[in-house]
Structure formats: structure tokens, C-alpha cells
Design a protein around this motif. Sequence first.
Motif, PDB file in Angstrom:
ATOM      1  N   VAL A  35     -23.878  39.891  -1.741  1.00 54.00           N
ATOM      2  CA  VAL A  35     -22.963  39.471  -2.807  1.00 54.00           C
ATOM      3  C   VAL A  35     -21.545  39.329  -2.261  1.00 54.00           C
ATOM      4  CG1 VAL A  35     -21.832  40.271  -4.915  1.00 54.00           C
ATOM      5  CG2 VAL A  35     -24.317  40.366  -4.730  1.00 54.00           C
ATOM      6  N   ALA A  36     -21.136  40.289  -1.441  1.00 54.08           N
ATOM      7  CA  ALA A  36     -19.790  40.246  -0.872  1.00 54.08           C
ATOM      8  C   ALA A  36     -19.604  39.006  -0.012  1.00 54.08           C
ATOM      9  CB  ALA A  36     -19.534  41.509  -0.042  1.00 54.08           C
ATOM     10  N   VAL A  37     -20.596  38.728   0.820  1.00 59.78           N
ATOM     11  CA  VAL A  37     -20.523  37.553   1.691  1.00 59.78           C
ATOM     12  C   VAL A  37     -20.509  36.271   0.861  1.00 59.78           C
ATOM     13  CG1 VAL A  37     -21.756  36.229   3.433  1.00 59.78           C
ATOM     14  CG2 VAL A  37     -21.557  38.692   3.671  1.00 59.78           C
ATOM     15  N   SER A  38     -21.335  36.246  -0.195  1.00 62.35           N
ATOM     16  CA  SER A  38     -21.389  35.062  -1.056  1.00 62.35           C
ATOM     17  C   SER A  38     -20.059  34.843  -1.752  1.00 62.35           C
ATOM     18  CB  SER A  38     -22.485  35.228  -2.117  1.00 62.35           C
ATOM     19  OG  SER A  38     -23.683  35.563  -1.504  1.00 62.35           O
ATOM     20  N   ALA A  39     -19.462  35.921  -2.202  1.00 65.26           N
ATOM     21  CA  ALA A  39     -18.163  35.810  -2.872  1.00 65.26           C
ATOM     22  C   ALA A  39     -17.138  35.227  -1.910  1.00 65.26           C
ATOM     23  CB  ALA A  39     -17.716  37.187  -3.368  1.00 65.26           C
ATOM     24  N   PHE A  40     -17.176  35.721  -0.691  1.00 64.59           N
ATOM     25  CA  PHE A  40     -16.275  35.213   0.342  1.00 64.59           C
ATOM     26  C   PHE A  40     -16.498  33.711   0.539  1.00 64.59           C
ATOM     27  CE2 PHE A  40     -13.594  35.243   3.914  1.00 64.59           C
ATOM     28  CZ  PHE A  40     -14.207  34.578   4.959  1.00 64.59           C
ATOM     29  N   TRP A  41     -17.755  33.306   0.573  1.00 64.75           N
ATOM     30  CA  TRP A  41     -18.118  31.915   0.794  1.00 64.75           C
ATOM     31  C   TRP A  41     -17.633  31.046  -0.364  1.00 64.75           C
ATOM     32  CZ3 TRP A  41     -22.492  29.357  -1.761  1.00 64.75           C
ATOM     33  CH2 TRP A  41     -22.681  28.029  -1.290  1.00 64.75           C
ATOM     34  N   ILE A  42     -17.839  31.526  -1.573  1.00 65.13           N
ATOM     35  CA  ILE A  42     -17.391  30.777  -2.753  1.00 65.13           C
ATOM     36  C   ILE A  42     -15.884  30.633  -2.727  1.00 65.13           C
ATOM     37  CG2 ILE A  42     -17.194  30.850  -5.273  1.00 65.13           C
ATOM     38  CD1 ILE A  42     -19.984  32.148  -5.287  1.00 65.13           C
ATOM     39  N   GLY A  43     -15.224  31.727  -2.293  1.00 66.37           N
ATOM     40  CA  GLY A  43     -13.788  31.677  -2.155  1.00 66.37           C
ATOM     41  C   GLY A  43     -13.378  30.583  -1.177  1.00 66.37           C
ATOM     42  N   LEU A  44     -14.121  30.501  -0.085  1.00 64.82           N
ATOM     43  CA  LEU A  44     -13.821  29.486   0.930  1.00 64.82           C
ATOM     44  C   LEU A  44     -13.971  28.078   0.370  1.00 64.82           C
ATOM     45  CD1 LEU A  44     -15.369  30.569   4.361  1.00 64.82           C
ATOM     46  CD2 LEU A  44     -12.987  30.347   3.748  1.00 64.82           C
ATOM     47  N   LEU A  45     -14.950  27.930  -0.530  1.00 63.19           N
ATOM     48  CA  LEU A  45     -15.205  26.615  -1.115  1.00 63.19           C
ATOM     49  C   LEU A  45     -13.976  26.080  -1.830  1.00 63.19           C
ATOM     50  CD1 LEU A  45     -18.760  26.790  -2.726  1.00 63.19           C
ATOM     51  CD2 LEU A  45     -18.049  25.420  -0.798  1.00 63.19           C
TER      52      LEU A  45
ATOM     53  N   LEU B 293     -22.032  23.785   3.921  1.00 62.03           N
ATOM     54  CA  LEU B 293     -23.068  23.984   4.941  1.00 62.03           C
ATOM     55  C   LEU B 293     -23.029  25.365   5.593  1.00 62.03           C
ATOM     56  CD1 LEU B 293     -23.119  20.546   6.788  1.00 62.03           C
ATOM     57  CD2 LEU B 293     -24.894  21.550   5.341  1.00 62.03           C
ATOM     58  N   LEU B 294     -21.964  26.124   5.320  1.00 59.79           N
ATOM     59  CA  LEU B 294     -21.819  27.436   5.966  1.00 59.79           C
ATOM     60  C   LEU B 294     -23.051  28.336   5.838  1.00 59.79           C
ATOM     61  CD1 LEU B 294     -18.108  28.532   5.473  1.00 59.79           C
ATOM     62  CD2 LEU B 294     -19.345  28.135   7.598  1.00 59.79           C
ATOM     63  N   PRO B 295     -23.631  28.434   4.644  1.00 60.86           N
ATOM     64  CA  PRO B 295     -24.818  29.301   4.556  1.00 60.86           C
ATOM     65  C   PRO B 295     -25.925  28.864   5.506  1.00 60.86           C
ATOM     66  CG  PRO B 295     -24.066  28.701   2.381  1.00 60.86           C
ATOM     67  CD  PRO B 295     -23.277  27.874   3.335  1.00 60.86           C
ATOM     68  N   VAL B 296     -26.098  27.555   5.643  1.00 61.61           N
ATOM     69  CA  VAL B 296     -27.129  27.046   6.547  1.00 61.61           C
ATOM     70  C   VAL B 296     -26.824  27.468   7.976  1.00 61.61           C
ATOM     71  CG1 VAL B 296     -28.276  24.985   7.415  1.00 61.61           C
ATOM     72  CG2 VAL B 296     -27.524  25.073   5.041  1.00 61.61           C
ATOM     73  N   TYR B 297     -25.562  27.273   8.375  1.00 64.92           N
ATOM     74  CA  TYR B 297     -25.160  27.680   9.721  1.00 64.92           C
ATOM     75  C   TYR B 297     -25.437  29.161   9.922  1.00 64.92           C
ATOM     76  CZ  TYR B 297     -22.408  23.338   9.974  1.00 64.92           C
ATOM     77  OH  TYR B 297     -22.005  22.038   9.974  1.00 64.92           O
ATOM     78  N   PHE B 298     -25.103  29.941   8.917  1.00 63.29           N
ATOM     79  CA  PHE B 298     -25.261  31.385   9.011  1.00 63.29           C
ATOM     80  C   PHE B 298     -26.718  31.769   9.215  1.00 63.29           C
ATOM     81  CE2 PHE B 298     -24.348  35.715   8.641  1.00 63.29           C
ATOM     82  CZ  PHE B 298     -25.240  36.305   7.774  1.00 63.29           C
ATOM     83  N   VAL B 299     -27.590  31.208   8.388  1.00 61.03           N
ATOM     84  CA  VAL B 299     -29.010  31.547   8.480  1.00 61.03           C
ATOM     85  C   VAL B 299     -29.575  31.119   9.826  1.00 61.03           C
ATOM     86  CG1 VAL B 299     -31.291  31.041   7.565  1.00 61.03           C
ATOM     87  CG2 VAL B 299     -29.431  31.541   5.994  1.00 61.03           C
ATOM     88  N   VAL B 300     -29.208  29.926  10.262  1.00 61.00           N
ATOM     89  CA  VAL B 300     -29.700  29.440  11.552  1.00 61.00           C
ATOM     90  C   VAL B 300     -29.209  30.338  12.687  1.00 61.00           C
ATOM     91  CG1 VAL B 300     -29.582  27.537  13.209  1.00 61.00           C
ATOM     92  CG2 VAL B 300     -29.995  27.055  10.800  1.00 61.00           C
ATOM     93  N   SER B 301     -27.925  30.716  12.612  1.00 58.60           N
ATOM     94  CA  SER B 301     -27.384  31.612  13.651  1.00 58.60           C
ATOM     95  C   SER B 301     -28.118  32.936  13.667  1.00 58.60           C
ATOM     96  CB  SER B 301     -25.900  31.892  13.422  1.00 58.60           C
ATOM     97  OG  SER B 301     -25.217  30.723  13.142  1.00 58.60           O
ATOM     98  N   LEU B 302     -28.363  33.457  12.486  1.00 54.66           N
ATOM     99  CA  LEU B 302     -29.075  34.725  12.385  1.00 54.66           C
ATOM    100  C   LEU B 302     -30.457  34.611  13.025  1.00 54.66           C
ATOM    101  CD1 LEU B 302     -28.514  37.511  11.140  1.00 54.66           C
ATOM    102  CD2 LEU B 302     -29.795  36.786   9.135  1.00 54.66           C
TER     103      LEU B 302
END
Lengths: 239, 88
Positions: B12-22, B33-42
Motif C-alpha cells: 500500500v505504501a509503495v502504491s501510494a508513492f506511485w500514485i503520488g508520482l502519477l 509503466l513503473l509497476p511493470v518495471y518494478f515487477v520485471v526487476s523483481l
Amino acid sequence: MEINKNKYSIIVPTYNERLNIALLVYLVFKHLRDVDFEVIVVDDGSPDGTQEVVKQLQQVYGEDRILLRARPRKLGLGTAYVHGLKHASGNFVVIMDADLSHHPKYLPSFIRKQLETGASIVTGTRYVKGGGVHGWNLMRKLTSRGANVLAQTLLWPGVSDLTGSFRLYRKSVLEDVISTCVSKGYVFQMEMIVRASRKRYHIEEVPITFVDRVYGSSKLGGSEIVEYLKGLAYLLVTT
Amino acid sequence: MKHIVKLLALLVAVSAFWIGLLETVIPRSYAWLLPVYFVVSLGCYGLLMVGVGLMHFPTCPQEAVLLQQDIAEAKEFLKQRGVDVDYD
């Protein structure tokens, strides 16, 4: 050097380990001189005569040092430990496999580590320097490593070897943790150490070497991957 | 607190950060696309860890030899004392 006043109950579940149990007991006695201990063999009605061999061992080493606490048939690993615990007179309990993949020569290092750190649990790890495995092909190493990375990522368990079952527990701690575990097989071993970790018990690790069993047949089968993933999911949600 | 709760809180914290970035300066298309990059990196990190671990998997062939010696010693001792060790 202070004399070690602790008593160690070594619980060994067996099923068709007629030769291995004799070899194991010899090696335990060889490596645990000057230590107060007992070996508790929990045999699940082995048809190969394991219990007869245990009785012969009792003649050699004494019925007070080797306890045979058999059960009528295969009733599972977790309950085997619980059964053994009921008869354990030590204040520490060691659990180990009967097939010599866990070598008794490491018992002194478990004991020493516990005395040095006061830990509640000392668990053997195959994955650090000083430890290792032998007799694993690439596929087995791959699945082991993959399983370990997955479990570390998801569970943050605080130990390097989750499925290992060569461990020393303070008896009261084992009783506490085992009462909360419900899984079967090696997922049970994972559940034990994860629950102990969540309860903030002091856990230390010692390197051990694991030589794949020489005699007898392995109880490791094919549907293990599915069981493992189900186990991980279960642990993720309930611990 | 259950572990899953901790993980979800982190998510949730990471998602909030991401939404903030949006909402901010970063061009929309990248932010989405950040979530995609994140999952692929992981995923790549995970594979890397498996590979590295596999390369450095500690092995101990000498232990097998030592074990055979131990077994011989044990059989010798036990046979003399009437324990049946001829099973194979």
C-alpha cells in the motif's frame, strides 16, 4: 571450563531404517562423550525389523540411553516429534533424520553454539560457508535454491535454511512452537522455524554438511513442488 | 501482526508513492509503466539470486568419503557386539 549440566533428548523418527539407525546410534555415542543425552527412536511400525535392531542397540548401550517409543503405523513426522517429546527427559531436544544425511559429528557444534549464545533454537544450515551438500544433481540444487529464494522473499524468515530438519531446541520452546504447527512433511519443518521466528525466539545457525542418503529409499517424492507452494502460501497468510 | 499484513502494508505504501508520482512532474506514460518495471526487476533479481546461489552452492564431496569410513567403523564395532548390520 564449566561442566555442561544440560541433558539432551535426541528424537529420531524412523521408518524402515534398520541399518541406518544402528550406524546413527554408534556415531552419536562416538561424538557425544561427556554429554548427558538419550536417543528416542520413534518407529512407525517398520516392517523391516528396525525395532529389533533398536532392541539390540539397547543391549549394547543401555535402555536408559536408548528409548524405543514405537507407534503402530506411519503417522507423520510432526506427531512423531510430539510423541517423542512426551518421553523426553532432557531440557534440550535435538531432532534429526535417521538416514545419516544428518551427521552426528555436528552435535557438539550445536551444543556449543547454544551454550555460547544462550539461543532457544540452533538450526543446521546447508547453504552457508562451512556447510554443503553432496549427492544432489543440478535439478535438485536448482529446485532447492529456487525454493529458498522464493521463501526468503516472501517470508523473511531470518534463517538461511528453511527446510532443514537438523535442529536443537530448548524443550519448552519446542513444546510451545510445535503446538501451533499444523502442516505435514517438510512444510512442517518450515512452519516450525517461521513460527519460532515470528515469536521472536533467539535462533542461531551452524553450518552442516548433508550427504544424500546411502542406504534405504528416500521419502522425497514427485508432487513436492505443489505441496511446497501450497505450504508457502499457507505460511504467508497464517504466520 | 501477521506477516501478510506487513507485506500488504508495504504494498500500500509503495502504491501510494506511485500514485503520488502519477500526479507530479514525471511524464504520465513513464509513471504508468513503473509497476511493470518494478515487477520485471523483481523477477530478474530473483532469477539472479537463484543463479548466483546455484553457482556458489556449497558442496562437500569429501564428506561422502568420510561417511563411508564412519559406516565401516560403525559396522565393525556393532557386529562385534551382536547388532545385526548385514542388511543392505
